[in-house]
Design a protein around this motif. Structure first.
Motif, mmCIF file in Angstrom:
data_model
loop_
_atom_site.group_PDB
_atom_site.id
_atom_site.type_symbol
_atom_site.label_atom_id
_atom_site.label_comp_id
_atom_site.label_asym_id
_atom_site.label_seq_id
_atom_site.Cartn_x
_atom_site.Cartn_y
_atom_site.Cartn_z
ATOM 1 N N UNK A 5 0.902 -1.219 -0.036
ATOM 2 C CA UNK A 5 -0.175 -0.163 0.202
ATOM 3 C C UNK A 5 0.620 1.331 0.107
ATOM 4 N N UNK A 6 0.542 1.817 -1.261
ATOM 5 C CA UNK A 6 1.405 3.200 -1.060
ATOM 6 C C UNK A 6 0.733 4.638 -1.831
ATOM 7 N N UNK A 7 1.609 5.612 -0.422
ATOM 8 C CA UNK A 7 0.452 6.553 0.031
ATOM 9 C C UNK A 7 -0.311 7.070 0.711
ATOM 10 N N UNK A 8 -1.053 8.049 0.276
ATOM 11 C CA UNK A 8 -2.127 8.271 1.381
ATOM 12 C C UNK A 8 -3.359 7.621 1.158
ATOM 13 N N UNK A 9 -4.120 7.305 2.510
ATOM 14 C CA UNK A 9 -5.424 6.623 2.781
ATOM 15 C C UNK A 9 -6.192 7.777 2.606
ATOM 16 N N UNK A 10 -7.371 7.911 1.136
ATOM 17 C CA UNK A 10 -8.547 8.422 1.495
ATOM 18 C C UNK A 10 -9.514 8.351 2.147
ATOM 19 N N UNK A 63 -1.085 -10.539 -0.350
ATOM 20 C CA UNK A 63 -2.141 -10.449 -0.729
ATOM 21 C C UNK A 63 -2.664 -9.477 -0.020
ATOM 22 N N UNK A 64 -3.927 -8.955 -0.669
ATOM 23 C CA UNK A 64 -4.745 -7.792 0.277
ATOM 24 C C UNK A 64 -4.513 -8.059 1.705
ATOM 25 N N UNK A 65 -5.032 -9.419 1.876
ATOM 26 C CA UNK A 65 -5.300 -9.915 3.755
ATOM 27 C C UNK A 65 -3.800 -9.698 4.031
ATOM 28 N N UNK A 66 -2.648 -9.830 3.434
ATOM 29 C CA UNK A 66 -1.911 -9.904 4.522
ATOM 30 C C UNK A 66 -1.434 -8.424 5.239
ATOM 31 N N UNK A 67 -1.417 -7.726 3.913
ATOM 32 C CA UNK A 67 -1.630 -5.817 4.453
ATOM 33 C C UNK A 67 -2.265 -5.267 4.876
ATOM 34 N N UNK A 99 -15.327 -3.588 -1.730
ATOM 35 C CA UNK A 99 -14.382 -3.619 -2.428
ATOM 36 C C UNK A 99 -14.048 -3.766 -4.134
ATOM 37 N N UNK A 100 -13.408 -2.928 -4.620
ATOM 38 C CA UNK A 100 -12.986 -2.896 -6.402
ATOM 39 C C UNK A 100 -11.350 -2.558 -6.686
ATOM 40 N N UNK A 101 -11.189 -3.582 -7.422
ATOM 41 C CA UNK A 101 -8.836 -3.386 -6.961
ATOM 42 C C UNK A 101 -8.746 -3.052 -8.887
ATOM 43 N N UNK A 102 -8.272 -2.030 -9.264
ATOM 44 C CA UNK A 102 -8.257 -1.639 -10.966
ATOM 45 C C UNK A 102 -7.686 -0.966 -11.113
ATOM 46 N N UNK A 103 -6.759 -1.111 -11.615
ATOM 47 C CA UNK A 103 -5.387 -0.278 -11.856
ATOM 48 C C UNK A 103 -4.550 0.870 -11.106
ATOM 49 N N UNK A 117 -28.933 7.864 7.697
ATOM 50 C CA UNK A 117 -27.978 7.077 6.337
ATOM 51 C C UNK A 117 -27.028 7.960 6.522
ATOM 52 N N UNK A 118 -25.636 7.433 6.338
ATOM 53 C CA UNK A 118 -24.059 7.619 5.667
ATOM 54 C C UNK A 118 -23.649 6.797 4.955
ATOM 55 N N UNK A 119 -23.522 7.507 3.462
ATOM 56 C CA UNK A 119 -22.568 6.747 3.157
ATOM 57 C C UNK A 119 -20.724 6.834 3.179
ATOM 58 N N UNK A 120 -19.920 5.485 3.389
ATOM 59 C CA UNK A 120 -18.650 6.001 3.864
ATOM 60 C C UNK A 120 -17.759 5.280 2.691
ATOM 61 N N UNK A 121 -16.088 5.516 2.577
ATOM 62 C CA UNK A 121 -15.508 5.180 1.555
ATOM 63 C C UNK A 121 -14.533 5.328 2.174
ATOM 64 N N UNK A 122 -13.492 4.262 2.118
ATOM 65 C CA UNK A 122 -11.840 4.797 1.302
ATOM 66 C C UNK A 122 -11.374 4.619 0.088
ATOM 67 N N UNK A 123 -10.100 4.960 -0.203
ATOM 68 C CA UNK A 123 -9.391 4.158 -1.116
ATOM 69 C C UNK A 123 -8.017 4.451 -0.574
ATOM 70 N N UNK A 124 -6.813 3.512 -1.617
ATOM 71 C CA UNK A 124 -5.770 3.794 -1.686
ATOM 72 C C UNK A 124 -4.899 2.954 -2.664
ATOM 73 N N UNK A 125 -3.797 3.104 -2.852
ATOM 74 C CA UNK A 125 -2.902 2.747 -3.925
ATOM 75 C C UNK A 125 -2.633 1.528 -3.694
ATOM 76 N N UNK A 126 -2.405 -0.016 -4.279
ATOM 77 C CA UNK A 126 -1.879 -0.899 -3.997
ATOM 78 C C UNK A 126 -0.727 -1.275 -5.156
ATOM 79 N N UNK A 127 0.201 -1.191 -4.829
ATOM 80 C CA UNK A 127 1.312 -1.675 -6.291
ATOM 81 C C UNK A 127 1.925 -2.657 -5.975
ATOM 82 N N UNK A 128 2.410 -3.895 -7.137
ATOM 83 C CA UNK A 128 3.208 -4.923 -6.581
ATOM 84 C C UNK A 128 4.715 -4.474 -7.153
ATOM 85 N N UNK A 129 5.563 -5.268 -6.190
ATOM 86 C CA UNK A 129 7.014 -4.938 -6.316
ATOM 87 C C UNK A 129 7.633 -6.060 -6.155
#
Length: 212
Positions: A30-35, A67-71, A147-151, A189-201
């Motif tokens: 996981x790189x960069x900020x979490x929005x 994998x996603x679980x480990x990080x 969740x979804x993961x793309x690009x 009711x409130x919608x919540x979300x978060x996103x972050x960048x995950x790269x293969x290294x």
């Protein structure tokens, strides 16, 4: 002759294993900020008003993993609610004072406690459900988020009910101060979300050369 053939097969087998090991040496990070984003609703027509938080302290469980679980599972965030940003200064001041200011803590704490992937679909984004334990107003609730993961972008979205966190006082407060703007209706009711960048290294490892 038989011994020569057996030796050759052993060398080929070892070589293949080393190559596979090197080739599978990719890790995710996981790189960069979490929005962190949110969307609230007003009026009987349920008009959405969205925003984010400028101060989000993210603590990863590890720097990288397979994998996603480990990080992700075990990683935490601390959100300073005073940093709420809806791109409207007046609205933000009201939210900070008359909504979040009515709660027992100015921070929202969250922790990723589980993640389950959907079956893979060729040429489609990876999807699944991430479970997040949210602590707000002194109450903890585990919330499922799709969740979804793309690009290289991991994004999760879910929904909470403010009343589940014992925040009826906060809801009544913001409803009263925004009564006219909300036309008498503020949704819990409130919608919540978060996103972050995950790269293969570490994916550029070359097969070891057995001749050296």
């Amino acid at each position: 002759m038989k011994n020569v053939i057996i030796s050759a097969l052993m060398v080929m087998s070892i070589g293949s294993s080393l190559y596979a090991s090197a080739k599978s040496g990719c890790e995710l990070a996981q790189v960069g900020a979490v929005e962190v984003g949110w969307i609230g609703y007003k009026t009987n027509e349920k008009i959405g008003v969205g925003g984010s938080f400028e101060s989000v302290a993210y603590t990863p469980i590890v720097k990288s993993g397979e994998n996603f679980r480990s990080i992700l599972v075990g990683s935490t965030v601390v959100i300073d609610t005073a940093s709420v940003n809806s791109k409207d200064k007046g609205r933000d001041e009201k939210l900070a004072k008359f909504f979040f200011g009515m709660m027992s803590s100015k921070n929202i704490n969250a922790k990723i406690v589980d993640i389950k992937a959907d079956e893979k679909v060729k040429d489609a984004p990876r999807t699944g459900v991430v479970s997040v334990e949210i602590e707000m107003n002194g109450v903890k609730k585990t919330v499922p988020m799709k969740y979804s993961f793309s690009n290289d972008v991991f994004e999760a979205k879910g929904t909470i009910d403010i009343l589940d966190f014992g925040a009826s006082k906060a809801l009544s407060s913001i409803s009263e101060v925004c009564f006219d703007l909300h036309k008498g209706k503020t949704w819990s009711e409130v919608g919540i979300s978060f996103k972050t960048k995950i790269e293969a290294i570490l994916c550029s490892a070359k097969p070891l050369e057995l001749t050296k």
